[in-house]
Design a protein around this motif. Sequence first.
Motif, PDB file in Angstrom:
ATOM      1  N   ARG A  58      -6.257  -5.413  -5.261  1.00  0.00           N
ATOM      2  CA  ARG A  58      -4.501  -5.524  -5.134  1.00  0.00           C
ATOM      3  C   ARG A  58      -3.734  -5.605  -6.501  1.00  0.00           C
ATOM      4  O   ARG A  58      -2.483  -4.606  -5.786  1.00  0.00           O
ATOM      5  N   GLU A  59      -3.766  -5.350  -7.454  1.00  0.00           N
ATOM      6  CA  GLU A  59      -3.100  -5.116  -8.627  1.00  0.00           C
ATOM      7  C   GLU A  59      -3.647  -3.437  -8.667  1.00  0.00           C
ATOM      8  O   GLU A  59      -2.029  -3.034  -8.836  1.00  0.00           O
ATOM      9  N   GLU A  60      -4.375  -2.968  -8.683  1.00  0.00           N
ATOM     10  CA  GLU A  60      -3.963  -1.511  -9.079  1.00  0.00           C
ATOM     11  C   GLU A  60      -3.356  -0.749  -7.243  1.00  0.00           C
ATOM     12  O   GLU A  60      -2.562  -0.347  -7.648  1.00  0.00           O
ATOM     13  N   PRO A  79       7.927 -14.134  -7.442  1.00  0.00           N
ATOM     14  CA  PRO A  79       7.012 -14.421  -7.099  1.00  0.00           C
ATOM     15  C   PRO A  79       6.355 -13.268  -5.750  1.00  0.00           C
ATOM     16  O   PRO A  79       5.601 -13.017  -5.507  1.00  0.00           O
ATOM     17  N   GLU A  80       7.810 -13.496  -4.854  1.00  0.00           N
ATOM     18  CA  GLU A  80       7.674 -12.358  -3.720  1.00  0.00           C
ATOM     19  C   GLU A  80       7.150 -10.863  -4.484  1.00  0.00           C
ATOM     20  O   GLU A  80       7.301  -9.981  -3.846  1.00  0.00           O
ATOM     21  N   MET A  81       7.661 -10.560  -5.831  1.00  0.00           N
ATOM     22  CA  MET A  81       7.588  -9.344  -6.378  1.00  0.00           C
ATOM     23  C   MET A  81       6.175  -9.374  -7.805  1.00  0.00           C
ATOM     24  O   MET A  81       6.724  -9.698  -8.374  1.00  0.00           O
ATOM     25  N   PRO A  82       4.905  -9.253  -7.267  1.00  0.00           N
ATOM     26  CA  PRO A  82       3.792 -10.023  -8.196  1.00  0.00           C
ATOM     27  C   PRO A  82       4.023  -8.955  -9.342  1.00  0.00           C
ATOM     28  O   PRO A  82       3.255  -9.526 -10.153  1.00  0.00           O
ATOM     29  N   THR A 157      -5.752   3.409 -15.296  1.00  0.00           N
ATOM     30  CA  THR A 157      -5.051   2.759 -14.942  1.00  0.00           C
ATOM     31  C   THR A 157      -4.574   0.564 -14.833  1.00  0.00           C
ATOM     32  O   THR A 157      -2.857   0.216 -14.304  1.00  0.00           O
ATOM     33  N   LEU A 158      -5.252   0.213 -14.625  1.00  0.00           N
ATOM     34  CA  LEU A 158      -5.325  -1.217 -15.280  1.00  0.00           C
ATOM     35  C   LEU A 158      -6.708  -1.072 -16.606  1.00  0.00           C
ATOM     36  O   LEU A 158      -7.463  -0.323 -16.574  1.00  0.00           O
ATOM     37  N   ILE A 185       2.612  -5.259 -14.910  1.00  0.00           N
ATOM     38  CA  ILE A 185       1.841  -6.227 -15.567  1.00  0.00           C
ATOM     39  C   ILE A 185       2.116  -6.887 -13.793  1.00  0.00           C
ATOM     40  O   ILE A 185       3.316  -6.231 -13.612  1.00  0.00           O
ATOM     41  N   ALA A 186       1.599  -7.693 -13.636  1.00  0.00           N
ATOM     42  CA  ALA A 186       1.107  -8.426 -12.020  1.00  0.00           C
ATOM     43  C   ALA A 186       0.634  -9.944 -12.678  1.00  0.00           C
ATOM     44  O   ALA A 186      -0.150  -9.911 -13.496  1.00  0.00           O
ATOM     45  N   VAL A 187       1.488 -10.662 -12.136  1.00  0.00           N
ATOM     46  CA  VAL A 187       0.910 -12.395 -11.841  1.00  0.00           C
ATOM     47  C   VAL A 187       0.868 -12.832 -10.548  1.00  0.00           C
ATOM     48  O   VAL A 187       1.937 -12.428  -9.939  1.00  0.00           O
ATOM     49  N   ALA A 188      -0.199 -12.989 -10.060  1.00  0.00           N
ATOM     50  CA  ALA A 188      -0.482 -13.637  -8.978  1.00  0.00           C
ATOM     51  C   ALA A 188      -1.494 -15.051  -9.003  1.00  0.00           C
ATOM     52  O   ALA A 188      -2.461 -14.461  -9.787  1.00  0.00           O
ATOM     53  N   PRO A 189      -2.068 -15.832  -8.158  1.00  0.00           N
ATOM     54  CA  PRO A 189      -2.518 -16.720  -8.280  1.00  0.00           C
ATOM     55  C   PRO A 189      -3.959 -16.044  -8.032  1.00  0.00           C
ATOM     56  O   PRO A 189      -3.395 -14.563  -7.105  1.00  0.00           O
ATOM     57  N   VAL A 190      -4.823 -15.966  -8.249  1.00  0.00           N
ATOM     58  CA  VAL A 190      -6.426 -16.186  -8.243  1.00  0.00           C
ATOM     59  C   VAL A 190      -6.607 -15.973  -6.775  1.00  0.00           C
ATOM     60  O   VAL A 190      -6.362 -17.298  -6.239  1.00  0.00           O
TER      61      VAL A 190
END
Length: 191
Positions: A58-60, A79-82, A157-158, A185-190
Amino acid sequence: MRRFVLGLALVLVGAGAQAEPAREAEPARQAQASPPPTGAPAAPVPAACTDFAWPLMREETWFAAPGLARVASGDTLRPEMPGAVLTLKPEAEVAFPVAPSRVPPPGSYGGVLRFPAPIRPGIHQVTLSDEAWIDVSQDGQTTRPPVDHTVNRDCPTLRKSLRYQFGTAPVIIEISGAKRDTIKIAVAPVE
């Protein structure tokens, strides 16, 4: 008629199974070819990027998206732009709300990113594209330890992903010790 439809379905399934080995060799040919033209499918994800303690596809995908949003140090990540590209500053120019838990090396970059209070408390992951130190605070005075982390220096890339237990207060994410002046950077629920 039923036998005809069943027979046709078996023929199509068999043809798909026979075509599968040819598809497995396709990524190797694509890797040797020139980069895909604009609008073409993205290149396959390197195998090393699938070797984390939890899935980061997902982050990739977010990090590879064309037009990935850019945010400056001190901005809020919605949050809509994680996922975003965070512009960092030389460490001496960063006013960290909480002192980094690790002394940044000389000549490195850092930044602060804010994240609104999660609607529901729970475990969130903070993922970076490159090497840097992450500190998280929800009270603006102390850092919160991660509950888990995964690092892979072989993925181009990560680099790392840390999981934190977030309550319902706003989140401050501090990045320090980065070697360059930008980091994804990405911030999101698991998931």
